[in-house]
Design a protein around this motif. Structure first.
Motif, PDB file in Angstrom:
ATOM      1  N   THR A   8      83.960 -13.909  40.558  1.00 58.90           N
ATOM      2  CA  THR A   8      84.774 -15.068  40.181  1.00 58.90           C
ATOM      3  C   THR A   8      86.112 -14.626  39.608  1.00 58.90           C
ATOM      4  OG1 THR A   8      83.988 -15.299  37.873  1.00 58.90           O
ATOM      5  CG2 THR A   8      82.644 -16.301  39.605  1.00 58.90           C
ATOM      6  N   ALA A   9      87.150 -15.395  39.925  1.00 56.06           N
ATOM      7  CA  ALA A   9      88.496 -15.122  39.419  1.00 56.06           C
ATOM      8  C   ALA A   9      89.052 -16.380  38.769  1.00 56.06           C
ATOM      9  CB  ALA A   9      89.414 -14.673  40.558  1.00 56.06           C
ATOM     10  N   ASP A  10      89.401 -16.299  37.486  1.00 54.19           N
ATOM     11  CA  ASP A  10      90.069 -17.410  36.804  1.00 54.19           C
ATOM     12  C   ASP A  10      91.547 -17.337  37.179  1.00 54.19           C
ATOM     13  OD1 ASP A  10      87.589 -17.786  35.740  1.00 54.19           O
ATOM     14  OD2 ASP A  10      88.181 -17.541  33.645  1.00 54.19           O
ATOM     15  N   TYR A  11      91.995 -18.308  37.957  1.00 54.26           N
ATOM     16  CA  TYR A  11      93.266 -18.268  38.679  1.00 54.26           C
ATOM     17  C   TYR A  11      94.324 -19.033  37.882  1.00 54.26           C
ATOM     18  CZ  TYR A  11      96.076 -18.730  43.063  1.00 54.26           C
ATOM     19  OH  TYR A  11      97.038 -18.693  44.046  1.00 54.26           O
ATOM     20  N   GLU A  12      95.225 -18.298  37.220  1.00 58.01           N
ATOM     21  CA  GLU A  12      96.134 -18.906  36.251  1.00 58.01           C
ATOM     22  C   GLU A  12      97.170 -17.882  35.816  1.00 58.01           C
ATOM     23  OE1 GLU A  12      92.803 -19.521  33.804  1.00 58.01           O
ATOM     24  OE2 GLU A  12      93.102 -17.696  32.629  1.00 58.01           O
ATOM     25  N   VAL A  13      98.292 -18.369  35.256  1.00 53.14           N
ATOM     26  CA  VAL A  13      99.182 -17.473  34.535  1.00 53.14           C
ATOM     27  C   VAL A  13      98.641 -17.343  33.109  1.00 53.14           C
ATOM     28  CG1 VAL A  13     101.214 -17.920  35.961  1.00 53.14           C
ATOM     29  CG2 VAL A  13     100.788 -19.377  33.975  1.00 53.14           C
ATOM     30  N   PHE A  40      88.394 -19.943  40.357  1.00 49.02           N
ATOM     31  CA  PHE A  40      88.387 -21.066  39.420  1.00 49.02           C
ATOM     32  C   PHE A  40      89.836 -21.476  39.181  1.00 49.02           C
ATOM     33  CE2 PHE A  40      84.018 -19.739  38.294  1.00 49.02           C
ATOM     34  CZ  PHE A  40      83.409 -20.989  38.298  1.00 49.02           C
ATOM     35  N   MET A  41      90.226 -22.592  39.805  1.00 48.87           N
ATOM     36  CA  MET A  41      91.610 -23.050  39.789  1.00 48.87           C
ATOM     37  C   MET A  41      91.901 -23.884  38.548  1.00 48.87           C
ATOM     38  SD  MET A  41      94.539 -23.314  41.346  1.00 48.87           S
ATOM     39  CE  MET A  41      95.626 -23.640  39.956  1.00 48.87           C
ATOM     40  N   ASP A  42      92.884 -23.451  37.764  1.00 45.18           N
ATOM     41  CA  ASP A  42      93.335 -24.238  36.617  1.00 45.18           C
ATOM     42  C   ASP A  42      94.201 -25.386  37.134  1.00 45.18           C
ATOM     43  OD1 ASP A  42      94.326 -25.324  34.309  1.00 45.18           O
ATOM     44  OD2 ASP A  42      95.449 -23.552  33.675  1.00 45.18           O
ATOM     45  N   VAL A  43      93.564 -26.532  37.324  1.00 44.74           N
ATOM     46  CA  VAL A  43      94.285 -27.665  37.916  1.00 44.74           C
ATOM     47  C   VAL A  43      95.323 -28.243  36.959  1.00 44.74           C
ATOM     48  CG1 VAL A  43      92.477 -28.320  39.573  1.00 44.74           C
ATOM     49  CG2 VAL A  43      92.446 -29.274  37.256  1.00 44.74           C
ATOM     50  N   ALA A  54      85.089 -23.588  31.704  1.00 43.20           N
ATOM     51  CA  ALA A  54      86.082 -23.997  30.717  1.00 43.20           C
ATOM     52  C   ALA A  54      87.092 -22.879  30.478  1.00 43.20           C
ATOM     53  CB  ALA A  54      85.393 -24.367  29.402  1.00 43.20           C
ATOM     54  N   GLY A  55      88.336 -23.253  30.283  1.00 44.09           N
ATOM     55  CA  GLY A  55      89.382 -22.284  29.976  1.00 44.09           C
ATOM     56  C   GLY A  55      89.111 -21.579  28.666  1.00 44.09           C
ATOM     57  N   GLY A  56      89.222 -20.251  28.684  1.00 44.96           N
ATOM     58  CA  GLY A  56      88.972 -19.465  27.469  1.00 44.96           C
ATOM     59  C   GLY A  56      87.543 -19.557  26.996  1.00 44.96           C
ATOM     60  N   TRP A  57      86.618 -20.019  27.879  1.00 44.84           N
ATOM     61  CA  TRP A  57      85.201 -20.190  27.557  1.00 44.84           C
ATOM     62  C   TRP A  57      84.991 -21.233  26.439  1.00 44.84           C
ATOM     63  CZ3 TRP A  57      87.465 -15.211  27.122  1.00 44.84           C
ATOM     64  CH2 TRP A  57      87.418 -14.464  28.317  1.00 44.84           C
ATOM     65  N   CYS A  58      86.030 -22.000  26.123  1.00 42.62           N
ATOM     66  CA  CYS A  58      85.980 -22.934  24.979  1.00 42.62           C
ATOM     67  C   CYS A  58      85.395 -24.274  25.425  1.00 42.62           C
ATOM     68  CB  CYS A  58      87.370 -23.120  24.381  1.00 42.62           C
ATOM     69  SG  CYS A  58      88.091 -21.624  23.696  1.00 42.62           S
ATOM     70  N   HIS A  92      90.535 -11.727  36.227  1.00 41.37           N
ATOM     71  CA  HIS A  92      91.750 -12.537  36.259  1.00 41.37           C
ATOM     72  C   HIS A  92      92.784 -11.831  37.136  1.00 41.37           C
ATOM     73  CE1 HIS A  92      89.736 -13.920  32.595  1.00 41.37           C
ATOM     74  NE2 HIS A  92      90.439 -15.022  32.705  1.00 41.37           N
ATOM     75  N   PRO A  93      93.326 -12.496  38.137  1.00 38.44           N
ATOM     76  CA  PRO A  93      94.380 -11.877  38.936  1.00 38.44           C
ATOM     77  C   PRO A  93      95.540 -11.352  38.100  1.00 38.44           C
ATOM     78  CG  PRO A  93      93.577 -13.839  40.031  1.00 38.44           C
ATOM     79  CD  PRO A  93      92.918 -13.816  38.686  1.00 38.44           C
ATOM     80  N   LYS A  94      95.873 -12.041  37.010  1.00 31.77           N
ATOM     81  CA  LYS A  94      97.018 -11.630  36.174  1.00 31.77           C
ATOM     82  C   LYS A  94      96.777 -10.306  35.454  1.00 31.77           C
ATOM     83  CE  LYS A  94      95.246 -14.460  32.383  1.00 31.77           C
ATOM     84  NZ  LYS A  94      95.287 -15.819  31.806  1.00 31.77           N
ATOM     85  N   THR A  95      95.532  -9.830  35.419  1.00 25.33           N
ATOM     86  CA  THR A  95      95.247  -8.515  34.848  1.00 25.33           C
ATOM     87  C   THR A  95      94.529  -7.618  35.853  1.00 25.33           C
ATOM     88  OG1 THR A  95      93.170  -9.311  33.849  1.00 25.33           O
ATOM     89  CG2 THR A  95      95.155  -9.374  32.467  1.00 25.33           C
TER      90      THR A  95
END
Length: 354
Positions: free
Chosen positions: A9-14, A47-50, A154-158, A315-318
């Motif tokens: 899984t990849a959390d896809y976001e800046v 996982f797209m951050d809509v 959830a973003g940041g697992w929060c 995370h793609p950003k890292t």
């Protein structure tokens, strides 16, 4: 023999404060990631951050975007390409993007009071799930007729307190929740989550709490974690440093704000103590560390005749450790007890197996 279903899984976001360029921090590294997965027929779940996507769309529609590409267009094109090639896209929220100010030149001011999804009220949460599901299904069902948005992280697992969130998920037809990392916690005020009381199981049914096993309608499939001691962690860190593995993709400039700045001493203490770690493919992770998690899963489930989901996060950003992940994927593809899979394929196997 235990069969392991590897869900990458990849959390896809800046970055969470809005920093980072869409092309260098999302699209380009995800292109590399998809290419590696395609080479071994592995499935990637994005996982797209809509909330972020909506902000890009709105700024572009209002004529305020002032860089020479369309971020929303590049994102949607990549999601379509991923699904066309057998990968999956599911739902992710970073609600700080719901209240933004665009500053120009790709820079943003976000509302960090909304960092945690539970900071939104009941109506906002319901609308987020309804609109988020609609956004992804309208984009992807023309590409894959049976595509369905029914998995959430959830973003940041929060995600806690989660009762309102889980009710909204059930209302809108979601089947799987995947925010929990068993044994992991953060007690920073604006980044709080606590999964230390979660059952140490490969999956469990939930109703009103993600950390309680109930006969509910949702299935919790957690991110795989294992307890790692300080010596092992130090050895992996030494390999990262010796190989000079980058922390970010080429050209990606950004950072994640933290409400708590740790001293060097605190960081050393954290490094040396035994603690649960997530199964991660990014953040300069070495191939040896990725394989270590698989071996820990084998030790844990060696006496069971069952199928076990192993959720890997990144995370793609890292993601700049392409060589390490490539070696891991080719290793995993040659293991008789490992299959690459996505959430809904696993859900079908789980239901037939049980």
């Amino acid at each position: 023999m235990t069969k392991f279903n590897l869900i990458i899984t990849a959390d896809y976001e800046v970055f969470g404060n809005g920093s980072g360029d869409v092309m260098t921090c999302m699209v380009n590294p995800t292109k590399s990631l998809l290419g590696l997965c395609n080479s071994v027929k592995a499935k990637l779940t994005i996982f797209m951050d809509v909330c972020e996507l909506w902000a890009f769309e709105e700024v572009e529609k209002d004529g305020l975007w002032d860089l020479d590409y369309s971020p929303s267009g590049e994102i949607k094109s990549q999601l379509i390409d991923a699904v066309e090639n057998g990968h999956d896209v599911q739902l992710h929220f970073h609600p700080q993007w719901l209240d933004y100010k665009y500053l120009g030149k790709g820079k943003w001011e976000l509302n960090h009071e909304k960092w945690r999804l539970p900071s939104c009220d009941k109506q906002e949460i319901d609308l987020l799930f309804r609109r988020g599901k609609q956004t992804l299904e309208e984009l992807l069902q023309p590409i894959k007729e049976d595509y369905v948005c029914n998995v959430f992280r959830a973003g940041g697992w929060c995600i806690q307190p989660e009762e309102i969130i889980l009710k909204a998920m059930k209302k809108h037809g979601f089947k799987i929740e995947s925010s929990v990392a068993v044994g992991v916690s953060s007690h920073q005020e604006n980044r709080f989550f606590d999964f230390t009381s979660a059952p140490d199981l490969p999956q469990w049914k939930i109703d009103n709490k993600v950390t309680s096993q109930d006969d509910g309608a949702l299935l919790e499939i957690p991110i795989f974690t294992s307890e790692m001691d300080g010596i092992t962690r130090s050895q992996f860190l030494a390999k990262r440093l010796k190989r000079n593995i980058p922390q970010k993709p080429e050209g990606c400039v950004g950072f994640a704000e933290s409400s708590t700045r740790k001293s060097k001493f605190s960081k050393v203490v954290d490094l040396l103590k035994k603690q649960r770690s997530m199964f991660n493919f990014s953040d300069a992770t070495t191939v040896e560390e990725m394989i270590w998690f698989i071996e820990k899963a084998r030790e844990k489930y060696r006496l069971e005749e069952t199928i076990v989901p192993l959720v890997m996060i990144g995370h793609p950003k890292t993601f700049a450790n392409e060589k390490e992940l490539k070696e891991f994927l080719f290793w995993a593809a040659n293991q008789v007890d490992i299959s690459f899979i996505d959430y809904n394929s696993y859900l079908n196997e789980y239901q037939s197996f049980s």
